[in-house]
Scaffold this motif. Structure first.
Motif, PDB file in Angstrom:
ATOM      1  N   GLN A  61       0.838  -1.202   0.000  1.00  0.00           N
ATOM      2  CA  GLN A  61       0.000   0.000   0.000  1.00  0.00           C
ATOM      3  C   GLN A  61       0.876   1.256   0.000  1.00  0.00           C
ATOM      4  N   ARG A  62       2.011   1.166   0.693  1.00  0.00           N
ATOM      5  CA  ARG A  62       2.936   2.301   0.703  1.00  0.00           C
ATOM      6  C   ARG A  62       3.434   2.592  -0.712  1.00  0.00           C
ATOM      7  N   LYS A  63       3.693   1.527  -1.466  1.00  0.00           N
ATOM      8  CA  LYS A  63       4.173   1.726  -2.835  1.00  0.00           C
ATOM      9  C   LYS A  63       3.115   2.354  -3.731  1.00  0.00           C
ATOM     10  N   VAL A  64       1.868   1.891  -3.631  1.00  0.00           N
ATOM     11  CA  VAL A  64       0.813   2.471  -4.463  1.00  0.00           C
ATOM     12  C   VAL A  64       0.519   3.907  -4.030  1.00  0.00           C
ATOM     13  N   ASN A  65       0.650   4.170  -2.713  1.00  0.00           N
ATOM     14  CA  ASN A  65       0.484   5.543  -2.233  1.00  0.00           C
ATOM     15  C   ASN A  65       1.582   6.449  -2.789  1.00  0.00           C
ATOM     16  N   GLU A  66       2.823   5.922  -2.784  1.00  0.00           N
ATOM     17  CA  GLU A  66       3.934   6.705  -3.308  1.00  0.00           C
ATOM     18  C   GLU A  66       3.747   6.998  -4.802  1.00  0.00           C
ATOM     19  N   LEU A  67       3.248   5.987  -5.540  1.00  0.00           N
ATOM     20  CA  LEU A  67       2.980   6.221  -6.959  1.00  0.00           C
ATOM     21  C   LEU A  67       1.927   7.320  -7.143  1.00  0.00           C
ATOM     22  N   ALA A  68       0.828   7.210  -6.397  1.00  0.00           N
ATOM     23  CA  ALA A  68      -0.243   8.208  -6.514  1.00  0.00           C
ATOM     24  C   ALA A  68       0.262   9.588  -6.116  1.00  0.00           C
ATOM     25  N   ASN A  69       1.046   9.675  -5.060  1.00  0.00           N
ATOM     26  CA  ASN A  69       1.561  10.962  -4.601  1.00  0.00           C
ATOM     27  C   ASN A  69       2.567  11.542  -5.602  1.00  0.00           C
ATOM     28  N   SER A  70       3.394  10.648  -6.185  1.00  0.00           N
ATOM     29  CA  SER A  70       4.382  11.132  -7.161  1.00  0.00           C
ATOM     30  C   SER A  70       3.689  11.775  -8.349  1.00  0.00           C
ATOM     31  N   ILE A  71       2.593  11.169  -8.824  1.00  0.00           N
ATOM     32  CA  ILE A  71       1.842  11.734  -9.942  1.00  0.00           C
ATOM     33  C   ILE A  71       1.133  13.016  -9.524  1.00  0.00           C
ATOM     34  N   GLY A 165      -5.161  21.552  -5.331  1.00  0.00           N
ATOM     35  CA  GLY A 165      -6.253  22.291  -5.946  1.00  0.00           C
ATOM     36  C   GLY A 165      -7.326  21.406  -6.529  1.00  0.00           C
ATOM     37  N   TRP A 166      -7.104  20.114  -6.517  1.00  0.00           N
ATOM     38  CA  TRP A 166      -8.086  19.149  -7.013  1.00  0.00           C
ATOM     39  C   TRP A 166      -8.519  18.232  -5.862  1.00  0.00           C
ATOM     40  N   ASN A 167      -9.759  17.845  -5.860  1.00  0.00           N
ATOM     41  CA  ASN A 167     -10.205  16.852  -4.870  1.00  0.00           C
ATOM     42  C   ASN A 167      -9.825  15.445  -5.298  1.00  0.00           C
ATOM     43  N   PHE A 168      -9.905  15.218  -6.615  1.00  0.00           N
ATOM     44  CA  PHE A 168      -9.662  13.852  -7.088  1.00  0.00           C
ATOM     45  C   PHE A 168      -9.633  13.868  -8.609  1.00  0.00           C
ATOM     46  N   ILE A 169      -8.620  13.185  -9.193  1.00  0.00           N
ATOM     47  CA  ILE A 169      -8.626  13.079 -10.651  1.00  0.00           C
ATOM     48  C   ILE A 169      -8.580  11.625 -11.114  1.00  0.00           C
ATOM     49  N   GLY A 170      -8.258  10.703 -10.188  1.00  0.00           N
ATOM     50  CA  GLY A 170      -8.196   9.298 -10.601  1.00  0.00           C
ATOM     51  C   GLY A 170      -7.607   8.411  -9.514  1.00  0.00           C
ATOM     52  N   ASN A 171      -7.316   7.155  -9.891  1.00  0.00           N
ATOM     53  CA  ASN A 171      -6.768   6.178  -8.949  1.00  0.00           C
ATOM     54  C   ASN A 171      -5.594   5.445  -9.576  1.00  0.00           C
ATOM     55  N   VAL A 172      -4.678   5.020  -8.696  1.00  0.00           N
ATOM     56  CA  VAL A 172      -3.600   4.113  -9.084  1.00  0.00           C
ATOM     57  C   VAL A 172      -3.891   2.760  -8.453  1.00  0.00           C
ATOM     58  N   TYR A 173      -3.749   1.693  -9.248  1.00  0.00           N
ATOM     59  CA  TYR A 173      -4.007   0.341  -8.763  1.00  0.00           C
ATOM     60  C   TYR A 173      -2.747  -0.513  -8.963  1.00  0.00           C
ATOM     61  N   ILE A 174      -2.526  -1.416  -8.012  1.00  0.00           N
ATOM     62  CA  ILE A 174      -1.519  -2.455  -8.237  1.00  0.00           C
ATOM     63  C   ILE A 174      -2.173  -3.814  -7.993  1.00  0.00           C
TER      64      ILE A 174
END
Length: 561
Positions: A61-71, A165-174
């Motif tokens: 979960q940390r990895k998918v969070n890091e991916l989402a945060n990096s984007i 500035g955005w609430n949500f634009i999408g999701n990252v899945y692993i």
């Protein structure tokens, strides 16, 4: 009179009951201990499985969070992401080359994660701007557009992309392969299985390795109703451990079936019970054969004695089929019968006229060895009846008797100390709560020879003059050790002690041969006998024991050879 049958039945009954009780209690005890340990192992398994799974899920979960945060944290990345879904592949490639390929192409960081973590089967991204999804897997690390995620039994973890500035634009899945998870859980225990359920905060079952259909149905039923799954309804049937992980995003539960633990414990108990029954049968068979031979020998002796008592003096007990002490008894009885018959033949007429006088004469003719052998028979009979204390007393007295009738003038220190121990033991049995003793000898000194009965008079002096039977802490010790080149024999007691003037006179006699008057000749005899053997290499002194009593120290310079 069925002596053999009655005696054998009694002995077998006693020993068989004792054996069955001991082995059965041992089997039950071991089974209870193992059952408790299996329960503890099951509880530890539930906890360990939860801990391992928690660590695994939180790491992924940390990895998918890091991916989402990096984007989300890189304006170029999430702009590149939105451009990816609005352009075809050629247009997007031109876009990334124009805007610095490394910083504008969000697929770079996805490729890095896929290459490093072999547990990940695919990484996907979706946005609210497009119905298509981005998918990176083994077929295309660079990624491609798909309409839906790959089918398969994967552990799917997700994280939201929320740029500033955005609430949500999408999701990252692993998507994570089940194999490493299943293998990790299987390695925890070879006895029991831990059923793992990973539930999202949206009441969806994310992962389960359970093969327990009933348990699956219960949990799925609660999830369909939108209810939270708690451990309380399952604690009667399972060892349950639960945790909320990744910021309450997932609810993780671990189950170990109590019934399977009980079945495992019952199987072990069955094995122990069968093993104990087999051991009981083998030991009882061995006991039967042992007692059968023993009772046969005893019965033969008793039958012979019965015939002698009925007047048949020609009876001879067969010695060839007798063993150990029973052979000694047989030899002693045969010797007695030979002496008896010889006495009758030599004194037939005198026997008729003077029966009582001849009886005393007959007693005088009995070989002292027969007395010892008879004592041995009494000892074994007492032992067979469970009277161990009486058996030990008879054994000690018989050993002293044998030592007394021995013709040898010298004796090893080991045998002398055994004799002294038996001598003191008889006193202790007479006063069991009043006397304690200790005898110690160093191994290399055991075979050194000294005159027979050299130490016994010194022990006897303690019991004659030094012991106080009103006390319960009377003690005497004998220590034999080597100090430099000298053999030391130290006899110490905590008795009444000795008058200082008398001790001074004794030491002057022992050191300077200065005579003194005394009623006891024991010390003088010991001193003279040791001097004859060891000469000037020998010395004996008396001193007061700390806290009272007398200590006798015998020093002998040992020959270097």
């Amino acid at each position: 009179m069925n002596i053999k049958g009655n005696l054998m039945y009694r002995l077998l009954k006693i020993y068989s009951i004792a054996l069955i009780l001991i082995i059965t209690l041992f089997a039950v005890g071991v089974s209870l201990v193992v059952g408790i340990e299996k329960k503890n192992r099951a509880e530890r398994l539930s906890h360990n499985a939860l801990t391992r799974m928690t660590y695994f899920v939180e790491e992924k979960q940390r990895k998918v969070n890091e991916l989402a945060n990096s984007i989300a944290e890189s304006e170029q990345y999430y702009q590149g992401l939105t451009s990816y879904f609005s352009m075809n592949d050629a247009e997007y490639l031109a876009y990334t080359l124009k805007n610095n390929y490394a910083s504008s192409n969000f697929t770079n960081i996805i490729e890095q994660v896929s290459l490093v973590d072999k547990d990940i089967d695919f990484i996907a991204v979706d946005t609210q701007f497009s119905k298509e999804r981005y998918l990176s897997d083994s077929k295309s690390l660079y990624g491609r557009k798909v309409d839906k995620f790959p089918k398969g039994d994967k552990l799917l973890l997700d994280a939201s992309i929320k740029p500033a500035g955005w609430n949500f634009i999408g999701n990252v899945y692993i998507g994570i392969n089940r194999e490493p998870i299943d293998e990790m859980l299987q390695q925890l225990s070879s006895e029991f299985t831990s059923d793992i359920f990973l539930i999202s905060d949206r009441h969806q079952l994310v992962y389960s390795n359970s093969e327990d259909i009933e348990l699956q149905e219960q949990i799925n039923s609660l999830l369909k109703k939108g209810e939270d799954v708690s451990m309380q309804p399952f604690t009667k049937q399972y060892f349950v451990t639960e945790a909320v992980i990744t910021n309450e995003h997932y609810h993780l539960m671990s189950f170990v079936s109590k019934e399977k633990v009980s079945e495992n414990s019952r199987a072990f108990f069955t094995i122990m019970a069968l093993t104990s029954l087999i051991i009981d049968a083998i030991l009882l068979l061995l006991l039967y054969r042992l007692f059968n031979g023993y009772v046969f020998q005893v019965n033969d002796i008793l039958e012979s004695i019965k015939k002698v008592s009925e007047g048949d003096r020609r009876i001879k007990i067969t010695e060839e089929n007798k063993k150990s002490e029973l052979k000694d008894i047989s030899v002693g009885i045969n010797e007695m019968m030979d002496n008896l018959n010889q006495f009758i033949r030599d004194n037939y007429e005198l026997e008729i006229k003077q029966k009582e006088a001849d009886f005393r004469a007959l007693q005088a003719q009995i070989n002292p060895h027969f007395m010892y052998n008879t004592l041995e028979y009494i000892r074994m009979s007492a032992l067979s009846e469970g009277m161990e204390e009486l058996s030990e007393v008879v054994f000690a007295f018989g050993s002293i008797l044998r030592n007394n009738i021995s013709k040898s003038k010298l004796i090893t220190l080991e045998d002398e100390l055994k004799f002294l121990e038996q001598y003191v033991y008889l006193y202790q049995m007479r006063y069991p709560k009043n006397i304690g003793y200790s005898f110690q000898i160093e191994e290399p000194l055991r075979q050194i020879e000294i005159p027979k009965f050299s130490l016994q008079p010194l022990i006897e002096n303690y019991f004659a003059h030094g012991i106080d039977f009103r006390r319960i802490n009377n003690a005497i010790s004998v220590s034999v050790y080597k100090e430099n080149k000298e053999l030391k024999i130290v006899i110490a007691d905590n008795g009444k002690g000795m008058d200082q003037d008398l001790m001074l006179k004794i030491n002057q006699y022992l050191i300077n041969d200065k005579e003194f008057e005394t009623d006891s000749i024991g010390i003088k005899n010991v001193n003279e006998r040791l001097k004859i053997i060891f000469g000037t290499n020998y010395q004996m002194t008396f001193k007061e024991t700390i806290y009272g009593g007398v200590t006798v120290i015998i020093s002998i310079v040992l020959d270097e050879e």
